[in-house]
Scaffold this motif. Sequence first.
Motif, PDB file in Angstrom:
ATOM      1  N   SER A  18      50.694 -25.573 -41.972  1.00  0.00           N
ATOM      2  CA  SER A  18      51.250 -26.859 -42.350  1.00  0.00           C
ATOM      3  C   SER A  18      52.594 -27.136 -41.667  1.00  0.00           C
ATOM      4  O   SER A  18      52.984 -28.281 -41.494  1.00  0.00           O
ATOM      5  CB  SER A  18      51.418 -26.940 -43.868  1.00  0.00           C
ATOM      6  OG  SER A  18      52.224 -25.889 -44.341  1.00  0.00           O
ATOM      7  N   SER A  21      51.830 -29.134 -38.633  1.00  0.00           N
ATOM      8  CA  SER A  21      50.960 -30.287 -38.822  1.00  0.00           C
ATOM      9  C   SER A  21      51.767 -31.415 -39.437  1.00  0.00           C
ATOM     10  O   SER A  21      52.703 -31.195 -40.191  1.00  0.00           O
ATOM     11  CB  SER A  21      49.787 -29.929 -39.732  1.00  0.00           C
ATOM     12  OG  SER A  21      49.053 -28.848 -39.196  1.00  0.00           O
ATOM     13  N   ARG A  24      50.115 -36.266 -43.920  1.00  0.00           N
ATOM     14  CA  ARG A  24      49.222 -37.423 -43.856  1.00  0.00           C
ATOM     15  C   ARG A  24      49.134 -38.081 -45.233  1.00  0.00           C
ATOM     16  O   ARG A  24      49.248 -37.426 -46.262  1.00  0.00           O
ATOM     17  CB  ARG A  24      47.832 -37.009 -43.370  1.00  0.00           C
ATOM     18  CG  ARG A  24      47.810 -36.621 -41.906  1.00  0.00           C
ATOM     19  CD  ARG A  24      46.409 -36.335 -41.415  1.00  0.00           C
ATOM     20  NE  ARG A  24      45.861 -35.123 -42.012  1.00  0.00           N
ATOM     21  CZ  ARG A  24      44.630 -34.670 -41.778  1.00  0.00           C
ATOM     22  NH1 ARG A  24      43.813 -35.348 -40.992  1.00  0.00           N
ATOM     23  NH2 ARG A  24      44.212 -33.557 -42.342  1.00  0.00           N
ATOM     24  N   PHE A  26      46.955 -39.987 -47.922  1.00  0.00           N
ATOM     25  CA  PHE A  26      45.603 -40.283 -48.404  1.00  0.00           C
ATOM     26  C   PHE A  26      45.742 -41.067 -49.693  1.00  0.00           C
ATOM     27  O   PHE A  26      46.346 -40.571 -50.664  1.00  0.00           O
ATOM     28  CB  PHE A  26      44.815 -38.992 -48.629  1.00  0.00           C
ATOM     29  CG  PHE A  26      43.384 -39.216 -49.041  1.00  0.00           C
ATOM     30  CD1 PHE A  26      42.404 -39.395 -48.082  1.00  0.00           C
ATOM     31  CD2 PHE A  26      43.026 -39.256 -50.387  1.00  0.00           C
ATOM     32  CE1 PHE A  26      41.087 -39.599 -48.453  1.00  0.00           C
ATOM     33  CE2 PHE A  26      41.714 -39.465 -50.768  1.00  0.00           C
ATOM     34  CZ  PHE A  26      40.736 -39.637 -49.798  1.00  0.00           C
ATOM     35  N   LEU A  35      42.872 -43.090 -45.293  1.00  0.00           N
ATOM     36  CA  LEU A  35      43.622 -42.021 -44.645  1.00  0.00           C
ATOM     37  C   LEU A  35      44.544 -42.649 -43.618  1.00  0.00           C
ATOM     38  O   LEU A  35      44.079 -43.303 -42.680  1.00  0.00           O
ATOM     39  CB  LEU A  35      42.672 -41.019 -43.979  1.00  0.00           C
ATOM     40  CG  LEU A  35      43.333 -39.801 -43.332  1.00  0.00           C
ATOM     41  CD1 LEU A  35      44.057 -38.948 -44.378  1.00  0.00           C
ATOM     42  CD2 LEU A  35      42.299 -38.947 -42.581  1.00  0.00           C
ATOM     43  N   GLN A 105      40.998 -26.395 -42.254  1.00  0.00           N
ATOM     44  CA  GLN A 105      41.903 -27.189 -41.430  1.00  0.00           C
ATOM     45  C   GLN A 105      41.716 -26.878 -39.945  1.00  0.00           C
ATOM     46  O   GLN A 105      41.737 -27.784 -39.106  1.00  0.00           O
ATOM     47  CB  GLN A 105      43.351 -26.936 -41.841  1.00  0.00           C
ATOM     48  CG  GLN A 105      44.354 -27.788 -41.059  1.00  0.00           C
ATOM     49  CD  GLN A 105      45.745 -27.735 -41.630  1.00  0.00           C
ATOM     50  OE1 GLN A 105      46.076 -26.823 -42.377  1.00  0.00           O
ATOM     51  NE2 GLN A 105      46.580 -28.701 -41.297  1.00  0.00           N
ATOM     52  N   LEU A 110      38.622 -32.081 -43.877  1.00  0.00           N
ATOM     53  CA  LEU A 110      39.363 -32.360 -45.095  1.00  0.00           C
ATOM     54  C   LEU A 110      38.835 -31.473 -46.214  1.00  0.00           C
ATOM     55  O   LEU A 110      37.735 -30.918 -46.109  1.00  0.00           O
ATOM     56  CB  LEU A 110      39.209 -33.835 -45.484  1.00  0.00           C
ATOM     57  CG  LEU A 110      39.607 -34.869 -44.421  1.00  0.00           C
ATOM     58  CD1 LEU A 110      39.325 -36.279 -44.934  1.00  0.00           C
ATOM     59  CD2 LEU A 110      41.063 -34.715 -44.017  1.00  0.00           C
ATOM     60  N   GLN A 166      48.365 -29.223 -49.127  1.00  0.00           N
ATOM     61  CA  GLN A 166      48.001 -30.615 -49.376  1.00  0.00           C
ATOM     62  C   GLN A 166      48.279 -31.459 -48.132  1.00  0.00           C
ATOM     63  O   GLN A 166      49.143 -31.123 -47.314  1.00  0.00           O
ATOM     64  CB  GLN A 166      48.794 -31.161 -50.558  1.00  0.00           C
ATOM     65  CG  GLN A 166      48.543 -30.434 -51.870  1.00  0.00           C
ATOM     66  CD  GLN A 166      49.482 -30.909 -52.962  1.00  0.00           C
ATOM     67  OE1 GLN A 166      49.123 -31.770 -53.744  1.00  0.00           O
ATOM     68  NE2 GLN A 166      50.683 -30.357 -52.979  1.00  0.00           N
ATOM     69  N   CYS A 167      47.575 -32.573 -48.002  1.00  0.00           N
ATOM     70  CA  CYS A 167      47.800 -33.432 -46.840  1.00  0.00           C
ATOM     71  C   CYS A 167      49.219 -33.978 -46.817  1.00  0.00           C
ATOM     72  O   CYS A 167      49.767 -34.277 -45.742  1.00  0.00           O
ATOM     73  CB  CYS A 167      46.780 -34.567 -46.805  1.00  0.00           C
ATOM     74  SG  CYS A 167      46.875 -35.724 -48.199  1.00  0.00           S
ATOM     75  N   THR A 168      49.850 -34.067 -47.975  1.00  0.00           N
ATOM     76  CA  THR A 168      51.248 -34.516 -48.048  1.00  0.00           C
ATOM     77  C   THR A 168      52.213 -33.519 -47.428  1.00  0.00           C
ATOM     78  O   THR A 168      53.384 -33.840 -47.192  1.00  0.00           O
ATOM     79  CB  THR A 168      51.636 -34.766 -49.512  1.00  0.00           C
ATOM     80  OG1 THR A 168      51.260 -33.621 -50.292  1.00  0.00           O
ATOM     81  CG2 THR A 168      50.915 -35.992 -50.060  1.00  0.00           C
ATOM     82  N   PRO A 172      44.976 -29.805 -45.322  1.00  0.00           N
ATOM     83  CA  PRO A 172      43.725 -30.564 -45.365  1.00  0.00           C
ATOM     84  C   PRO A 172      43.318 -31.079 -46.748  1.00  0.00           C
ATOM     85  O   PRO A 172      42.372 -31.857 -46.855  1.00  0.00           O
ATOM     86  CB  PRO A 172      42.709 -29.535 -44.876  1.00  0.00           C
ATOM     87  CG  PRO A 172      43.234 -28.236 -45.391  1.00  0.00           C
ATOM     88  CD  PRO A 172      44.738 -28.345 -45.335  1.00  0.00           C
ATOM     89  N   VAL A 174      42.965 -33.365 -49.645  1.00  0.00           N
ATOM     90  CA  VAL A 174      43.240 -34.788 -49.847  1.00  0.00           C
ATOM     91  C   VAL A 174      43.054 -35.227 -51.294  1.00  0.00           C
ATOM     92  O   VAL A 174      43.614 -36.246 -51.717  1.00  0.00           O
ATOM     93  CB  VAL A 174      42.379 -35.667 -48.922  1.00  0.00           C
ATOM     94  CG1 VAL A 174      42.775 -35.449 -47.464  1.00  0.00           C
ATOM     95  CG2 VAL A 174      40.893 -35.403 -49.122  1.00  0.00           C
TER      96      VAL A 174
END
Length: 600
Positions: A18, A21, A24, A26, A35, A105, A110, A166-168, A172, A174
């Motif tokens: 992460s 990355s 993101r 969602f 997304l 990931q 996701l 988490q995507c935050t 991956p 969401v």
Amino acid sequence: MKRTIFLIIILITVLPLSIFSQARNFTFSKGQFLLEGKPIEIISGEIDPGRVPAPYWENRIAMAKAMGCNAISMYVFWNDHEKSPGQFDFTTGNHNIRRFIQLCQEEGMLVLLRPGPYVCGERDFGGLPAYLLSIPDIKVRCSDPRYIAAVNRYIKALSAQIKSLQCTHGGPIVMVQIENEYGSYGDDKAYLETLARDWRSNGINVPFYTADGPSIAMLTDGNIKGAAIGLDSGTNDGDFAIASKINPGVPSFSSETYPGWLTSWGEPFAHTDTTSLLKEITYLLKNKKSFSLYMEHGGTNFGFTAGANSSSPTNYQPQITSYDYNAPVNEQGQPTAKYYALRRLISQYVTYPVPAVPQAPPVMAIPAFPMHPLTSIWDQLPSPEYSAQPKPMEMYGQWEGLIDYRTKLVGERYGALTITAPHDFALVLLNGKLIDTIYRDGGHWTVKLPQDTARTLTLDILVEAMGRVNYGPYIIDRKGITERVMLNGITLMNWEVYNLPMDKNYIASLKHNAGDFHDGVFFEGSFTLDKVADTYLDMSHYGKGLVWVNGHNLGRYWEIGPQKHLYCPANYLQKGLNKVVVLDLLQTKAYPIQGVRTLE
């Protein structure tokens, strides 16, 4: 310069994915998942890491991607990770949930996380830890403070493992599911809101969803404000219309679309219709409805992890060891005809490239090898505990395996012996001689003890726990003898209780014995390999019991079928000598065992 490059390489190796990355976003709009602000159709395949050997995780995830999926949904089985209160395992074998999510990931998938705390999933106790049942009057899946205290501990421990994924945070994950199919069980909305608050307070900030059957009552009881609605399953406009009526401000999707089904002992293997499945998937794809295939790959309920269904106190339907589920990717990891049919269909609708199908792991046959009697359960009894009356095994601090109850008959010496209730399969012996067996299903729990002129009569009741109920109102399912034993209406007292958890330490401690083998015999054998690959051990010549290979518990077999072949993955084997131990409750004669290539 070389030193700088070397340090960068080290950092890339040790720091979480992460870190490298981008976070993101969602979110939901009415009827859609977004997304980074753009609509996305989730096409997910369920793979539960707790049912798949860790060396195969990457392959199974890649198989889902090659079928056209862009996401993985995954149960987390609480009872895999906290077998005893406060003692968590998130690192060994297939307990390393964090690594599984990182592999998702790496494949660009996701993740829909399904952490329960209750999950059903044909898993023992629906994924809840059996230690909860040592509290005599506990209530689960509700606001019982003792249950909530244990849930809080679990959520805190799991959140520490997954919140950075988490995507935050650039990971991956969401969405996170709250409970599972709660609308089919209860109506304690405060409990569901408590779960949501607990996740939030422990750093889980991605959107929530719930999953329930597509009825007004189930969705009313099972959904909470702000959570997307999962339908188990959503198959037509009517199902999605009900979801919109219940919670119009959030999207809905088919959270469990079933390409296969479960199988219980004593019934044929489930083989579902592919034509109707393809029709269902076509509807979802044409209408851009998100969905998750339950299961994409089922795997195996190794050891004692399989669950059971029950529709009444005298009904009991334990599931087989294999969780093949007639899924697109079979138990051994091979793509089926159903897989290729789904791949062709999904490829017609998605805009992203669908990669080539990865090669499945190799499988091998093993020539028949001899087995020999090793010892008997009766020669391997531990020190007993004493009870005025029998209690379930959980009250003795045991969560799985077998348990023996022993007493001496005093006044009543023969006649109608009634066990209330045997959970789940019991052998009744008098002075070491098998009188009869009792099986929980059907409620026929009385056997006839014959007259015997021996001065002392010792009664043994050896009970096998076969899997706790995982769905419905009867999930409080303690094992062993749950209430009492009566002979001609007289309650029998003063018992010695022998705990037989059948764990690795117990199996490793077995000593050869040349005595009289009866009713609970351990057999041993071995074979030699110059290479390893997946196989199935053929138990067709045995009655009912368990199999260990190099100390790994493959699970249960039973002559009533349908499963006679137990999956043994390559990572349970080794080059050179491999040792097999079998416990059979119904026979005393050894037969050769061979390795075969298929489940059926």
